[in-house]
Design a protein around this motif. Structure first.
Motif, PDB file in Angstrom:
ATOM      1  N   PRO A   1       0.827  -1.209   0.000  1.00  0.00           N
ATOM      2  CA  PRO A   1       0.000   0.000   0.000  1.00  0.00           C
ATOM      3  C   PRO A   1       0.851   1.245   0.000  1.00  0.00           C
ATOM      4  O   PRO A   1       2.072   1.204   0.075  1.00  0.00           O
ATOM      5  N   GLU A   2       0.183   2.417  -0.087  1.00  0.00           N
ATOM      6  CA  GLU A   2       0.884   3.688  -0.157  1.00  0.00           C
ATOM      7  C   GLU A   2       1.808   3.872   1.042  1.00  0.00           C
ATOM      8  O   GLU A   2       2.917   4.342   0.917  1.00  0.00           O
ATOM      9  N   GLU A   3       1.361   3.505   2.227  1.00  0.00           N
ATOM     10  CA  GLU A   3       2.167   3.658   3.420  1.00  0.00           C
ATOM     11  C   GLU A   3       2.337   2.300   4.070  1.00  0.00           C
ATOM     12  O   GLU A   3       1.382   1.568   4.302  1.00  0.00           O
ATOM     13  N   GLN A   4       3.595   1.918   4.335  1.00  0.00           N
ATOM     14  CA  GLN A   4       3.853   0.642   4.968  1.00  0.00           C
ATOM     15  C   GLN A   4       3.377   0.677   6.416  1.00  0.00           C
ATOM     16  O   GLN A   4       3.486   1.682   7.105  1.00  0.00           O
ATOM     17  N   GLN A   5       2.860  -0.468   6.867  1.00  0.00           N
ATOM     18  CA  GLN A   5       2.435  -0.590   8.247  1.00  0.00           C
ATOM     19  C   GLN A   5       3.670  -0.796   9.119  1.00  0.00           C
ATOM     20  O   GLN A   5       4.392  -1.767   8.955  1.00  0.00           O
ATOM     21  N   THR A   6       3.939   0.095  10.041  1.00  0.00           N
ATOM     22  CA  THR A   6       5.106   0.007  10.901  1.00  0.00           C
ATOM     23  C   THR A   6       4.716  -0.551  12.258  1.00  0.00           C
ATOM     24  O   THR A   6       3.597  -0.341  12.743  1.00  0.00           O
ATOM     25  N   ASP A   7       5.648  -1.271  12.875  1.00  0.00           N
ATOM     26  CA  ASP A   7       5.421  -1.854  14.197  1.00  0.00           C
ATOM     27  C   ASP A   7       5.793  -0.817  15.248  1.00  0.00           C
ATOM     28  O   ASP A   7       6.971  -0.453  15.380  1.00  0.00           O
ATOM     29  N   PRO A   8       4.842  -0.292  16.021  1.00  0.00           N
ATOM     30  CA  PRO A   8       5.164   0.750  17.003  1.00  0.00           C
ATOM     31  C   PRO A   8       6.032   0.245  18.153  1.00  0.00           C
ATOM     32  O   PRO A   8       6.592   1.037  18.889  1.00  0.00           O
ATOM     33  N   THR A   9       6.149  -1.090  18.314  1.00  0.00           N
ATOM     34  CA  THR A   9       6.952  -1.649  19.407  1.00  0.00           C
ATOM     35  C   THR A   9       8.331  -2.086  18.952  1.00  0.00           C
ATOM     36  O   THR A   9       9.059  -2.730  19.719  1.00  0.00           O
ATOM     37  N   ALA A  10       8.714  -1.737  17.720  1.00  0.00           N
ATOM     38  CA  ALA A  10       9.961  -2.271  17.164  1.00  0.00           C
ATOM     39  C   ALA A  10      11.193  -1.702  17.850  1.00  0.00           C
ATOM     40  O   ALA A  10      12.166  -2.413  18.091  1.00  0.00           O
TER      41      ALA A  10
ATOM     42  N   LEU B   1      11.471  -0.143  20.944  1.00  0.00           N
ATOM     43  CA  LEU B   1      11.367   0.112  22.379  1.00  0.00           C
ATOM     44  C   LEU B   1      12.549  -0.500  23.124  1.00  0.00           C
ATOM     45  O   LEU B   1      13.115  -1.512  22.698  1.00  0.00           O
ATOM     46  N   THR B   2      12.935   0.119  24.228  1.00  0.00           N
ATOM     47  CA  THR B   2      14.053  -0.391  25.032  1.00  0.00           C
ATOM     48  C   THR B   2      13.608  -1.428  26.042  1.00  0.00           C
ATOM     49  O   THR B   2      14.431  -1.953  26.794  1.00  0.00           O
TER      50      THR B   2
END
Length: 295
Positions: free
Chosen positions: A222-231, A233-234
Motif C-alpha cells: 500500500p501507499e504507506e507501509q504498516q510500521t510496528d510501534p513496538t519495534a 522500544l528499550t
C-alpha cells in the motif's frame, strides 16, 4: 520493470527520473527518448540543461520526429531570443507550443530538466501543470529529469507524489553500471517497487544486469507501509506463554464469578424489602413530606 517502462508508458503517465551529483540521469533520459523515437512516436523536448546538439549526440534513431525547444542559452528570457522559458511552463503555453507541429499521435513531452523550472516557478504551480498534463489530450506522457539534491525534500516529495513512476538512479559497484530504484503506481492505487542494476550502451539501449539481493521479488504494498510501534522500544511489552496463562487465571477485585453472580441474583426470603422504624426525633409532616427540603 525498467524494461517495461522503456517499452512505453500509458496515456497520462508522468515519469520522473531522479538523480544527484553522484550519478547523472541524463543518459537514462536519452534512453527513453531513443526508445520513443524507435517506436515512431513524436517527442518534444524542453531543453534547459544541455544544448540541442548535445542532446542529439549519439541518438541512432531518426530525429525527424524530435522537436527541441531550446531554453539552454536564455532560460529566463532576458534577451527574448529563447524558444522557451521557465515562465512559459503552463498548460496553455505548452498546448500552443505543441500545436505548432502537426502530429497524428499524441506526443511524449520530455523536460530536461524540471529542476530549472522549480528554481524559478513555485512548486504548487509546477505540480498543478503536471497534474493537468496527466489528463492526456495533446500530451500522451511526460518524462522529466529532476536533480533531487538541488531542492528541499518537501519539493521533491510533492513532485514525485503525483508521478505515476519514479526512477531514482545511483552509481553501481562497477564503472559502467548503475542502480535504479523504481516506484510505480497503478490507476487502482497499488504501488509496486523494484530495484535493478542496469547499464547503458553506446546507442542508449538499456540492459538490465540483475536485481539486487534484497529486492529479489517484486514488492506490492500500500501507499504507506504498516510500521510496528513496538519495534524500537528499550523494554519488552510482549507476554510469554507462562505470563499469559498466569494473567488469564488472575481473579481481579470487584469482578464476580458466574457462580457468585447467580447466587446474588437469586431472590430469597425477605429479599427486596426495606424495613424502617421512625425515630422519636424525626420531623415528619404527613401533609408536606418534603417540608425539610425548603430553603
Amino acid at each position: 520493470m525498467l524494461s517495461e517502462l522503456l517499452q512505453g508508458a500509458d496515456t497520462g503517465a508522468v515519469l520522473i527520473i531522479q538523480d544527484s551529483c553522484s550519478y547523472s540521469g541524463q543518459h537514462l533520459l536519452k534512453s527513453f527518448i531513443s526508445a520513443a523515437l524507435n517506436k515512431e512516436e513524436p517527442v518534444h523536448v524542453l531543453g534547459f540543461d544541455v544544448s540541442e546538439e548535445e542532446l542529439k549526440d549519439g541518438l541512432t534513431a531518426s530525429t525527424q520526429r524530435l522537436h527541441f525547444h531550446s531554453a539552454y542559452t536564455d532560460p529566463l528570457g532576458w534577451t527574448n531570443r529563447s524558444a522557451f522559458t521557465v515562465h512559459q511552463f503552463c498548460v496553455e503555453e505548452l498546448t500552443h507550443l505543441l500545436k505548432q507541429t502537426s502530429h497524428p499521435k499524441p506526443v511524449t513531452l520530455v523536460i530536461d530538466s524540471l529542476s530549472w523550472i522549480l528554481r524559478h516557478v513555485s512548486p504548487p504551480a509546477v505540480c498543478k501543470t503536471l497534474q493537468q498534463l496527466k489528463k492526456g489530450g495533446a500530451v500522451r506522457a511526460v518524462i522529466g529529469l529532476l536533480h533531487a539534491d538541488m531542492h528541499q525534500r518537501g519539493t521533491v516529495g510533492s513532485v514525485c507524489h503525483l508521478a505515476t513512476s519514479v526512477i531514482t538512479v545511483a552509481p553501481g559497484t562497477k564503472g559502467d553500471e548503475a542502480v535504479a530504484k523504481i516506484t510505480k503506481r497503478s490507476k487502482s492505487g497499488k504501488v509496486t517497487q523494484d530495484e535493478e542494476i542496469f547499464s547503458i550502451k553506446g546507442d542508449f539501449s538499456v540492459t538490465v544486469v540483475s536485481k539486487t539481493s534484497h529486492a529479489g521479488r517484486r514488492q506490492t504494498e500500500p501507499e504507506e507501509q504498516q510500521t510496528d510501534p513496538t519495534a524500537n522500544l528499550t523494554f519488552n511489552i510482549r507476554l510469554s506463554d507462562t505470563e499469559r496463562e498466569a494473567k488469564e487465571k488472575l481473579a481481579l477485585p470487584f469482578v464476580f464469578s458466574k457462580e457468585k453472580k447467580t447466587a446474588l441474583l437469586q431472590s430469597g426470603p425477605g429479599s427486596g424489602r426495606i424495613l424502617y422504624e421512625p425515630d422519636a426525633n424525626d420531623d415528619y409532616d404527613q401533609e408536606d413530606p418534603d417540608d425539610d427540603l425548603d430553603v
